[in-house]
Write an enzyme that holds these catalytic residues in place. Structure first.
Site, PDB file in Angstrom:
ATOM      1  N   ASP A  13      26.022  48.461 -38.713  1.00 37.32           N
ATOM      2  CA  ASP A  13      25.821  48.792 -40.129  1.00 37.32           C
ATOM      3  C   ASP A  13      27.073  49.187 -40.911  1.00 37.32           C
ATOM      4  O   ASP A  13      27.094  50.245 -41.578  1.00 37.32           O
ATOM      5  CB  ASP A  13      24.792  49.923 -40.249  1.00 37.32           C
ATOM      6  N   LYS A 111      17.912  44.358 -39.655  1.00 29.80           N
ATOM      7  CA  LYS A 111      16.854  45.229 -39.148  1.00 29.80           C
ATOM      8  C   LYS A 111      16.288  46.081 -40.291  1.00 29.80           C
ATOM      9  O   LYS A 111      16.911  46.214 -41.332  1.00 29.80           O
ATOM     10  CB  LYS A 111      17.373  46.114 -38.021  1.00 29.80           C
ATOM     11  N   CYS A 156      21.825  55.096 -35.925  1.00 30.69           N
ATOM     12  CA  CYS A 156      21.782  53.691 -35.514  1.00 30.69           C
ATOM     13  C   CYS A 156      22.685  53.386 -34.325  1.00 30.69           C
ATOM     14  O   CYS A 156      22.324  52.586 -33.460  1.00 30.69           O
ATOM     15  CB  CYS A 156      22.127  52.801 -36.699  1.00 30.69           C
TER      16      CYS A 156
END
Length: 209
Positions: A13, A111, A156
């Site tokens: 990310d 996601k 994450c």
């Protein structure tokens, strides 16, 4: 520790909403980009992940009357931390950082695209059932060890590292290529869980030895 055959890098990310000034800014988030670029050149196998939420996602505090960011709500799959609206599909905040220089990355895992289920991990959504297929992809490329970095360490990145261990991969977390949110002790908890699971912690310099 130098990466070679059978190793992959997962960059979690590196998006504008997690950078300073973003909707869910991680302090120093932009500082990881040059580190990621540096270590990325050592890997043949590179995977990027990207939060990709539809508007009105169930993990957004704005979707729950009377709730504020960083409070929790009970969803079908359990307790969910509620976030500011972030990484909405097609928005600037959802974009990968322009200075990211990993042109050889073969795969981007998007996601959190199910409006009802959050997803931190590159492998499994928060319902712990919905798989991305990343484990199968890595096995098809004969990967046995994954190096994990990105944003944020305690969410994450940690979930990705833990799920990679559960899937049977060796896992190495590159600490200076990560930054944390660290809310209510989340970083200490994540680090303890990763240590217990057998995740190794290194610095970027260790990869060049």
């Amino acid at each position: 520790m130098r990466p070679g055959v059978g190793d992959a890098l997962i960059v979690t990310d590196p998006q504008y909403d997690f950078m300073p000034g973003g909707a869910l800014a991680v302090a120093g988030g932009d500082e990881i980009v040059p580190v990621v670029n540096r270590i990325g050149r050592l890997f043949t196998e590179v995977v990027l992940t990207q939060d990709w939420h539809p508007a009105g996602h169930a993990s957004f505090a704005s979707s729950h009357a009377g709730k504020a960011p960083f409070q929790t709500a009970e969803l079908a799959y359990g307790t969910q931390v509620l976030w500011p609206d972030h990484c909405v599909q097609g928005s600037h905040g959802a974009r990968l950082h322009d200075d990211l220089d990993l042109p050889h990355a073969r795969l981007i895992i998007r996601k959190g695209d199910d409006a009802a289920v959050d997803s931190y991990s590159a492998f499994l959504a928060a319902d712990r059932r919905s798989a991305t297929g990343l484990d199968g992809y890595l096995r098809s490329r004969s990967v046995k060890r994954v190096f994990v970095c990105g944003l944020a360490t305690d969410f994450c990145v940690a979930w990705t590292a833990l799920d990679a261990r559960a899937a049977g991969f060796e896992v190495v977390l590159v600490e200076d290529a990560c930054r944390a949110i660290d809310t209510d002790g989340s970083l200490d908890r994540a680090r303890a869980e990763m240590t217990a699971a057998g995740v190794r912690f290194v610095s970027a310099d260790d990869l060049f030895i």
